[in-house]
Design an enzyme around this catalytic site. Structure first.
Site, PDB file in Angstrom:
ATOM      1  N   CYS A   1      16.201  -3.784  33.986  1.00  0.00           N
ATOM      2  CA  CYS A   1      16.420  -4.290  32.874  1.00  0.00           C
ATOM      3  C   CYS A   1      17.418  -3.280  32.054  1.00  0.00           C
ATOM      4  O   CYS A   1      16.938  -2.498  31.772  1.00  0.00           O
ATOM      5  CB  CYS A   1      15.282  -4.447  31.831  1.00  0.00           C
ATOM      6  SG  CYS A   1      15.444  -5.260  30.504  1.00  0.00           S
TER       7      CYS A   1
ATOM      8  N   HIS B   1      21.583 -12.546  40.049  1.00  0.00           N
ATOM      9  CA  HIS B   1      22.433 -13.060  39.059  1.00  0.00           C
ATOM     10  C   HIS B   1      23.481 -14.146  39.342  1.00  0.00           C
ATOM     11  O   HIS B   1      24.259 -13.916  40.422  1.00  0.00           O
ATOM     12  CB  HIS B   1      23.377 -12.259  37.958  1.00  0.00           C
ATOM     13  CG  HIS B   1      22.442 -11.371  37.088  1.00  0.00           C
ATOM     14  ND1 HIS B   1      21.898 -11.447  35.943  1.00  0.00           N
ATOM     15  CD2 HIS B   1      21.865 -10.025  37.585  1.00  0.00           C
ATOM     16  CE1 HIS B   1      21.091 -10.439  35.629  1.00  0.00           C
ATOM     17  NE2 HIS B   1      21.101  -9.581  36.636  1.00  0.00           N
TER      18      HIS B   1
ATOM     19  N   GLU C   1      17.466 -16.213  31.331  1.00  0.00           N
ATOM     20  CA  GLU C   1      16.935 -15.131  32.140  1.00  0.00           C
ATOM     21  C   GLU C   1      15.672 -15.800  32.771  1.00  0.00           C
ATOM     22  O   GLU C   1      14.971 -16.651  32.542  1.00  0.00           O
ATOM     23  CB  GLU C   1      16.474 -14.100  31.143  1.00  0.00           C
ATOM     24  CG  GLU C   1      17.433 -13.136  30.882  1.00  0.00           C
ATOM     25  CD  GLU C   1      17.009 -11.799  30.417  1.00  0.00           C
ATOM     26  OE1 GLU C   1      15.798 -11.298  30.786  1.00  0.00           O
ATOM     27  OE2 GLU C   1      17.445 -11.204  29.483  1.00  0.00           O
TER      28      GLU C   1
ATOM     29  N   CYS D   1      21.439  -9.593  27.914  1.00  0.00           N
ATOM     30  CA  CYS D   1      21.083  -9.231  29.194  1.00  0.00           C
ATOM     31  C   CYS D   1      22.193  -8.145  29.586  1.00  0.00           C
ATOM     32  O   CYS D   1      23.038  -8.610  29.971  1.00  0.00           O
ATOM     33  CB  CYS D   1      20.880 -10.478  29.971  1.00  0.00           C
ATOM     34  SG  CYS D   1      20.426 -10.112  31.725  1.00  0.00           S
TER      35      CYS D   1
ATOM     36  N   GLY E   1      22.694  -8.784  33.398  1.00  0.00           N
ATOM     37  CA  GLY E   1      23.652 -10.065  33.535  1.00  0.00           C
ATOM     38  C   GLY E   1      24.972  -9.723  33.128  1.00  0.00           C
ATOM     39  O   GLY E   1      25.787 -10.438  33.591  1.00  0.00           O
TER      40      GLY E   1
HETATM   41  N1  API Z   1      14.860 -11.451  33.464  1.00  0.00           N
HETATM   42  C1  API Z   1      15.535 -10.493  34.340  1.00  0.00           C
HETATM   43  C2  API Z   1      14.857  -9.025  33.928  1.00  0.00           C
HETATM   44  C3  API Z   1      15.249  -8.616  32.537  1.00  0.00           C
HETATM   45  C4  API Z   1      16.672  -8.297  32.375  1.00  0.00           C
HETATM   46  C5  API Z   1      17.478  -8.162  31.229  1.00  0.00           C
HETATM   47  N2  API Z   1      16.778  -8.470  30.020  1.00  0.00           N
HETATM   48  C6  API Z   1      18.466  -7.059  31.129  1.00  0.00           C
HETATM   49  O1  API Z   1      18.791  -6.420  29.890  1.00  0.00           O
HETATM   50  O2  API Z   1      18.997  -6.729  32.026  1.00  0.00           O
HETATM   51  C7  API Z   1      14.801 -10.834  35.907  1.00  0.00           C
HETATM   52  O3  API Z   1      13.921 -11.460  35.888  1.00  0.00           O
HETATM   53  O4  API Z   1      15.670 -10.207  36.648  1.00  0.00           O
END
Ligand code: API
Length: 283
Positions: A71, A162, A212, A221, A224
């Site tokens: 994250c 992604h 997400e 994100c 992302g």
């Molecule tokens: N939902 C993402 C994790 C959080 C990533 C995001 N909040 C960031 O800041 O990188 C996943 O399941 O891969």
């Protein structure tokens, strides 16, 4: 359970110091604390732990309880937490994650962390490692059908999957709640996916919204945005250093040509400390 509510440009998590005691069922706890009506309200739960191979460890759980590998917005807040709360006095730290050890440089203002630069590591472009079912690799501008429409996706992993989709209309007008879920659980993504819908403004600037995996739309994100910067270079749309506008704020991304690593720079914010009483058996 004591916690600290923090966010990285609006991507908000509940943070728990687990350096002395682990949580019994973090997946279940994440679902409880994330609820904006019956819980604290967040995009998920982040645990700060000890590590024998880095200064700290970060575990992240989405709002649906699924555990993610990494994250980006969260790791910047981990850096702020450990410095501001006195767990370290270093302005360069390492944090172990399921996506490997990350190295962070902290900017300190008035004795507290204001901004963090993270080496997010090298992007993963091999379809089987993202993972995504694809015709060719790297997966650049590859056709995918969703919601009765054909899209062109570029797939990148920053430890987590992604799918980056470039669109020509202002991202605020895009029907994200219609198409986001269709990509998230699309059969071409064995581990589901995070999906970014991106408009290129010029060779150094983009705007983006994100649906997400496990948390629905978030205001930002970090992984992302890194994946988006890599995808823009692979598609010849942007230079290697870009500024990305997200609903919650901006991130600076550089895909360094020398070491092949992606560097993300952005703020980290503490909102409040609190304590929540968990259901029987979860404390
Ligand atoms: N939902 C993402 C994790 C959080 C990533 C995001 N909040 C960031 O800041 O990188 C996943 O399941 O891969």
């Amino acid at each position: 359970m004591k916690f600290t509510k923090m966010h990285g440009i609006g991507n908000d998590y509940v943070y728990v110091d687990c350096t002395k005691k682990e949580l019994k069922d973090p997946a279940e706890i994440s679902k409880i604390v994330s609820d904006r009506h019956f819980g604290i309200g967040s995009d998920g739960l982040i645990l700060i732990g000890s590590s024998d191979r880095a200064d700290f460890r970060m575990n992240i759980y989405n709002a649906d309880g699924s555990q993610a590998e990494m994250c980006g917005n969260g790791i910047r807040c981990v850096a702020k937490y450990v410095y501001d709360y006195g767990l370290t006095d270093k302005d360069e730290i390492s944090v172990d994650t399921l996506a490997g050890i990350k190295y962070l440089k902290l900017t300190i203002e008035n004795g507290k962390v204001s901004k963090v630069r993270v080496n997010m590591g090298k992007p993963i472009l091999k379809a089987s490692e993202i993972p995504v079912k694809a015709e060719k690799e790297p997966v650049v501008a590859e056709a995918i059908e969703a919601g009765g429409r054909e899209w062109k996706m570029t797939c990148v992993s920053m430890g987590n999957p992604h799918a980056v989709i470039f669109i020509d209309t202002p991202v605020k007008e895009f029907p994200l709640e219609t198409y986001g879920p269709l990509f998230e659980s699309h059969e071409r993504f064995p581990k589901r996916t995070n999906t970014e819908f991106v408009r290129v403004l010029d060779r150094k600037t983009m705007e983006m919204r994100v649906w997400e995996r496990g948390s629905a739309e978030t205001l930002a994100c970090g992984t992302g945005t890194c994946a988006t910067a890599v995808a823009a270079v692979l598609n010849g749309l942007c230079d290697r250093s870009v500024l990305v506008h997200l609903l919650g704020g901006d991130l600076e991304i550089e895909w360094n040509e020398e070491d092949g690593c992606v560097y993300m720079t952005g703020p980290a914010t503490t909102v409040f400390d609190g304590e929540i009483t968990l259901p029987e058996g979860l404390e």
